[in-house]
Enzyme design. Sequence first.
Site, short mmCIF file in Angstrom:
data_model
loop_
_atom_site.label_atom_id
_atom_site.label_comp_id
_atom_site.label_asym_id
_atom_site.label_seq_id
_atom_site.Cartn_x
_atom_site.Cartn_y
_atom_site.Cartn_z
N HIS A 86 0.82 -1.21 0.00
CA HIS A 86 0.00 0.00 0.00
C HIS A 86 0.86 1.26 0.00
O HIS A 86 0.87 2.01 -0.97
CB HIS A 86 -0.93 -0.02 1.22
N HIS A 114 1.59 4.89 -2.88
CA HIS A 114 1.73 6.27 -2.41
C HIS A 114 3.13 6.84 -2.68
O HIS A 114 3.27 7.90 -3.30
CB HIS A 114 1.44 6.35 -0.91
N HIS A 171 -3.75 0.77 -6.55
CA HIS A 171 -4.07 1.38 -5.26
C HIS A 171 -5.47 1.00 -4.79
O HIS A 171 -5.68 0.68 -3.62
CB HIS A 171 -3.93 2.90 -5.32
N ASN A 221 -6.42 -0.84 -1.19
CA ASN A 221 -6.88 0.16 -0.22
C ASN A 221 -8.34 0.00 0.18
O ASN A 221 -8.64 -0.04 1.37
CB ASN A 221 -6.67 1.58 -0.77
N ILE A 280 -6.40 8.76 -1.15
CA ILE A 280 -6.68 8.59 0.27
C ILE A 280 -5.69 7.59 0.84
O ILE A 280 -5.17 6.75 0.11
CB ILE A 280 -8.12 8.11 0.51
#
Length: 850
Positions: A505, A510, A694, A698, A850
């Site tokens: 993740h 990110h 993602h 997520n 997010i």
Amino acid sequence: MEHRRNAIIQECLNITDKLQTCSGHGANTHIIRGSIIVRRTLGISSPGKSASAKLYSRTDIDPDTGKGKLSEKSRFKHGKNTKHHEIKTKTYEVKFHVDQSFGLPGAIIIKNNNRHEFFLLSVSLETHDRKSIHFDCNSWVYPFAKTQSHRLFFSNTSYLPEQTPEAMAQLRKEELTSLRGDGTGERQEWDHIYDYDYYNDLGDPEKAHDLSRQVLGGSQTFPYPRRGRTGRPPTTLDPSTESKPDVANLNVYVPPDERFSPLKLNEFISNSIRSIVHFLIPEVKALIQRSSGNFESFEEIREMFSSNRDQALEGWLVEKLKKFVPHQFIKEIDKASKEIPRKFPLPQIISENELAWKDDEEFGRQMLAGINPVVLRSLENFPIAGSAIEASHIGNNLDDLNLGQAMLQRKIFVLDHHDYLLPFLNRINKHGVCAYASRTLLYLRNDASLKPLVIELTLPGSKGGEDHKSRVFLPAAQGTEAALWQLAKAHVVANDSGYHQLVSHWLHTHAVVEPFIIATRRQLSAMHPIHKLLEPHFKDTMHINALARTVIISAGGLLERTLFTGKVSMDITSAFYKNWRFDEQALPDDLLKRRMAMNDSYQTSGVSLLFEDYPYGADGLDIWTAILTWVRDYCKVFYTTDDSIKSDVELQAWWTEIRTVGHGDARKGWYDIDDIPSLTKALTTFIWIASALHASVNFGQYAYGGYPPNRPSICRKFIPEEGTFEYAEFLQDPDKYFLRMLPERFEMTLGVALVEILSRHASDEMYLGQRGLVSSDHWTDNEEVIKRFKKFQEDLKEVEKKIMERNRNPKLKNRLGPAMIPYTLMYPDTTNVSSVGGLTGKGIPNSVSI
């Protein structure tokens, strides 16, 4: 009377305009009319007539400047409250008087003389001969008094650098130059500047010595992707560590265009508060009554999701929360605890079958269709070097096959959290954590379900030597061996939870995406077609990453408190980045590396899955193919030859900066972009990471991790050995021992609150196949591109149909599993999902938002 007076004033203004047109501007002038749409923001006044605009011609050059001829100034007038796609807006009129030689506008500059910034959504112009020109702006315009500069926006016409109209060439270069930082100075809220820095802001040595952390990036020992630079001064105690921002309002610098909208920021804060209230407040009395801080039964854990008790925050809990929550939110939490109902939806893992999480089949299925389906791989060699697992442990559990036949047919799989974790365990286990390194072998049945075969749990030697201690656990259906097997599975899942949050993740989506965003802003003009292609995939990423560095991945932050890896969490991610390669991030390449697919030249993706019932792989390849087709079609509109790619100075500078600066610590795995296939693959890989990858790791976090027994993130006890006091305690009540092995009550509820926040879609989310908040039909003026984009949207709808058909197919057991959770994490949801938001469990946002 007031209405009549305004009407008279308006009529006078109209007459004045006509007189100016006939006299001051002469008969050789044309009028370009336009509408400017500004987002209404609570607490911030609209710009009104204090804002003005000028146009640059893209066809007529001013010989004094070498740029396009500049029009006279036009003030924003006649602002009317409007609404576009549920967004509250204000629409202003502008009118530009230009001479006949002015030609077509190519850029607009905005000057804000107001005291407040405003968010400019779009500008639409209509020339005297009814030609329409659009500007997708989506940008903050700060007061001139702060910035000492105008804001420049280009129209929605894209040009490669060498095709730029002569009148626009200098503007293009100047705009890029203005966006590049020079690595000095502290950034202010209004600075529209992009620059790089190391992860030197995770520690907080001035608060406590125990909160010092290693700088990540810029060294062979601790390599890392770069982040956006803020320029905050260093701490006094450690000059290598950047001082902390003021988090009073979660106010951490990112360039203005990368920030959450005010709506989303308020929503994010509100959701955070609600989650804390939902999960923590109902437990106040129970926590006071129980000094141990542990849940005593599975029923107590379930009460977190059904309690409607109405009680305010107790003083001692407030003190606990102050360690994790910005101070100004405590009053809001206290208020919410009295006003917000505490009933909360059940996580999907227990909504249909409360015991499904204990099932071995569900344990294996979640490796294919859970929130971390990117680690499992087909085992290549047996025996495994350094492993205590022997052929006898597998026994006769392979249907009618022997071990050699099963290996040859790629039917043995491994979930491996062993070798990378072992060097960190002594440091991890010093802090009240009881963690092993684990290997899990599984067998692929004929119905494609995974049957666990054996679990190996290892502790390192006492002095870091080779005297590791391994224990092997085998499946069992009842009795003591079954209870031990359940404990072993919990330790495996704790390993997997840590890997999921830190690597799958955080690091692999990110962190690796941010350098691409910075390089694009710095090296690709907003009028570059590749910038326009990628821009939707940047939304909110830098801001959520900045917030993460402040409260989630920072020293003492939420991940260190809720993951077994604790203080070494980010060191582990750095160790993984040493082996990160961009050329392995494309889904087909990842599947091939993990031996989950085989080369297949007949497929657009180039691969075929090893077996059909791999939900992440099957849905992922469909999404990958749709993105690949769209990107290839798009690139072919603008690049007609390989030479046009090689000679694109902005594109080549962009790719060089990503490789040598943004990802300068990752030297392997890059390739040249010198033709359509290489460009298409690089862009598709980036879009895949930012969107579908993602989404897959997520948005299922609450569904699976919302019930901690299914995915514990920390284990507080080792598996007991015969002859010990702990073993006697275990035999007396295996379920109670299991519960006491899990995180304590406060950390568990905090972890659940965190995954609930991260699993939510924002109400202003933009999804794959969507463009723009207001002028979604005008993000480009290229008709061929619009045609191809509509095909992309249709392709995504076809993917939706395939996914729903798979979920309804009873032969595909892994689509639902014993827990009856349909796999929708790769479901694009091309309906109007953006107006829904919330905990939907489906929809692929364009970006890591997010």
